[in-house]
Motif scaffolding. Structure first.
Motif, short mmCIF file in Angstrom:
data_model
loop_
_atom_site.label_atom_id
_atom_site.label_comp_id
_atom_site.label_asym_id
_atom_site.label_seq_id
_atom_site.Cartn_x
_atom_site.Cartn_y
_atom_site.Cartn_z
N TYR A 101 0.81 -1.23 0.00
CA TYR A 101 0.00 0.00 0.00
C TYR A 101 0.84 1.27 0.00
O TYR A 101 0.34 2.34 -0.39
CB TYR A 101 -0.96 0.00 1.19
N VAL A 102 2.08 1.19 0.42
CA VAL A 102 2.91 2.40 0.43
C VAL A 102 3.73 2.53 -0.86
O VAL A 102 4.28 3.61 -1.13
CB VAL A 102 3.85 2.43 1.65
N ALA A 103 3.82 1.47 -1.65
CA ALA A 103 4.68 1.50 -2.84
C ALA A 103 4.30 2.56 -3.86
O ALA A 103 5.17 3.29 -4.34
CB ALA A 103 4.73 0.12 -3.49
N PRO A 104 3.01 2.70 -4.25
CA PRO A 104 2.69 3.73 -5.26
C PRO A 104 3.12 5.12 -4.84
O PRO A 104 3.68 5.88 -5.65
CB PRO A 104 1.16 3.62 -5.39
N SER A 105 2.88 5.48 -3.58
CA SER A 105 3.25 6.81 -3.11
C SER A 105 4.76 6.98 -3.05
O SER A 105 5.29 8.06 -3.37
CB SER A 105 2.64 7.07 -1.73
N LEU A 106 5.48 5.94 -2.64
CA LEU A 106 6.94 6.04 -2.57
C LEU A 106 7.55 6.09 -3.96
O LEU A 106 8.54 6.81 -4.18
CB LEU A 106 7.51 4.87 -1.77
N VAL A 107 6.97 5.36 -4.91
CA VAL A 107 7.42 5.48 -6.30
C VAL A 107 7.16 6.89 -6.81
O VAL A 107 8.00 7.49 -7.48
CB VAL A 107 6.71 4.43 -7.19
N THR A 172 2.10 14.71 -14.84
CA THR A 172 0.78 14.13 -14.57
C THR A 172 0.91 12.75 -13.94
O THR A 172 0.19 12.41 -12.99
CB THR A 172 -0.04 14.04 -15.86
N SER A 173 1.82 11.94 -14.46
CA SER A 173 2.00 10.58 -13.95
C SER A 173 2.46 10.57 -12.50
O SER A 173 1.96 9.80 -11.67
CB SER A 173 3.01 9.82 -14.82
N VAL A 174 3.40 11.45 -12.18
CA VAL A 174 3.92 11.48 -10.81
C VAL A 174 2.88 12.03 -9.85
O VAL A 174 2.69 11.49 -8.75
CB VAL A 174 5.23 12.29 -10.75
N TRP A 175 2.19 13.08 -10.25
CA TRP A 175 1.09 13.59 -9.43
C TRP A 175 0.07 12.48 -9.20
O TRP A 175 -0.47 12.33 -8.09
CB TRP A 175 0.41 14.78 -10.10
N PHE A 176 -0.23 11.72 -10.25
CA PHE A 176 -1.23 10.65 -10.13
C PHE A 176 -0.80 9.61 -9.11
O PHE A 176 -1.61 9.16 -8.29
CB PHE A 176 -1.47 9.99 -11.49
N LEU A 177 0.46 9.19 -9.14
CA LEU A 177 0.92 8.20 -8.16
C LEU A 177 0.87 8.75 -6.74
O LEU A 177 0.49 8.03 -5.80
CB LEU A 177 2.34 7.75 -8.51
N ALA A 227 4.37 11.22 1.87
CA ALA A 227 4.97 11.21 0.52
C ALA A 227 4.30 12.24 -0.37
O ALA A 227 4.98 12.92 -1.16
CB ALA A 227 4.84 9.81 -0.09
N LEU A 228 2.98 12.37 -0.26
CA LEU A 228 2.26 13.37 -1.05
C LEU A 228 2.72 14.78 -0.71
O LEU A 228 2.95 15.61 -1.60
CB LEU A 228 0.76 13.23 -0.83
#
Length: 247
Positions: A101-107, A172-177, A227-228
């Motif tokens: 659950y933390v991987a998308p935000s850390l990526v 956009t991709s990084v904001w989305f993650l 992370a956000l």
């Protein structure tokens, strides 16, 4: 055979910094990503990218802790499954469960760090490399197709798109993650409260540790919100610079 000059050009293209994006681009890409996450119809499709990062987090944690990774499955309902073998208890299993659950935000945070240095091309190529590595671990047809489509889009943008298009796509991709990494935590708790996810990552962590599942959900949420926040500061560099606020 690739010449020395060709390798030099490739190196320069990969590691050179692009110009600062216009502040308006930073704002508009953030709003676009927020809209994708907030609107149910777009979220149902885009959530596949979050699932890829989620299962990739499980897989990487399993490998780093010495577990034997058997494969990854991605499903059309945006769920996924990562299978690994090893001790059913202990730090390795705990870290493997924690990572999803933390991987998308850390990526996303890693991507924000690269974009903070205007390393757009490097970001896109790293993304292609990670997707290719994950492709070798996927064990179902939908998962293979999902990774091929996602990786293909990133590859085409990184190789053929103009710098302006690359910048829009990358931001956009990084904001989305970063934003999209937060929503699944709320979805998780909502489903848990209705008894529809009795074997969630948080519940499995509760079985392995003295801490309740709700605390693990809180940990997921706090990590992703942190992370956000940090990622937003990194991505907002052009806005802060224009306002005369040093990072």
């Amino acid at each position: 055979m690739v010449s020395i000059d060709g390798l030099g050009d490739l190196w320069d293209r990969l590691f050179s910094a692009q110009p600062d994006p216009p502040p308006l681009l930073v704002v508009l890409t953030a709003l676009a990503a927020l809209a994708v996450v907030a609107v149910r119809s777009t979220w149902r499709v885009a959530r596949n990218a979050v699932t890829i990062a989620h299962e990739g987090g499980h897989a990487l944690a399993a490998l780093l802790t010495g577990r034997r990774l058997h494969g990854i499955r991605l499903h059309s309902d945006t769920s996924g499954l990562t299978l690994s073998a090893g001790r059913p208890t202990g730090p390795g299993m705990i870290l493997t469960l924690l990572a999803g659950y933390v991987a998308p935000s850390l990526v996303g945070l890693g991507g924000a760090w690269l974009l903070g240095g205007n390393r757009i091309t490097l970001l896109l190529w790293v993304a292609v490399a990670l997707l290719l590595a994950m492709l070798l671990l996927v064990r179902n047809v939908f998962g293979v197709l999902s990774l091929l489509v996602t990786g293909g889009v990133v590859l085409v943008v990184s190789w053929y798109a103009t710098p302006q298009v690359q910048a829009v796509f990358a931001w956009t991709s990084v904001w989305f993650l970063l934003i999209g990494g937060v929503r699944p935590v709320f979805e998780l708790q909502r489903l848990r409260s209705r008894g529809r996810m009795p074997e969630s990552d948080a519940d499995q962590l509760a079985h392995l540790t003295p801490f309740p599942a709700l605390l693990w959900v809180l940990v997921f949420g706090l990590v992703n919100l942190f992370a956000l926040a940090v990622g937003a500061v990194l991505l907002a560099g052009p806005l802060l610079a224009e306002a005369g606020i040093p990072l």
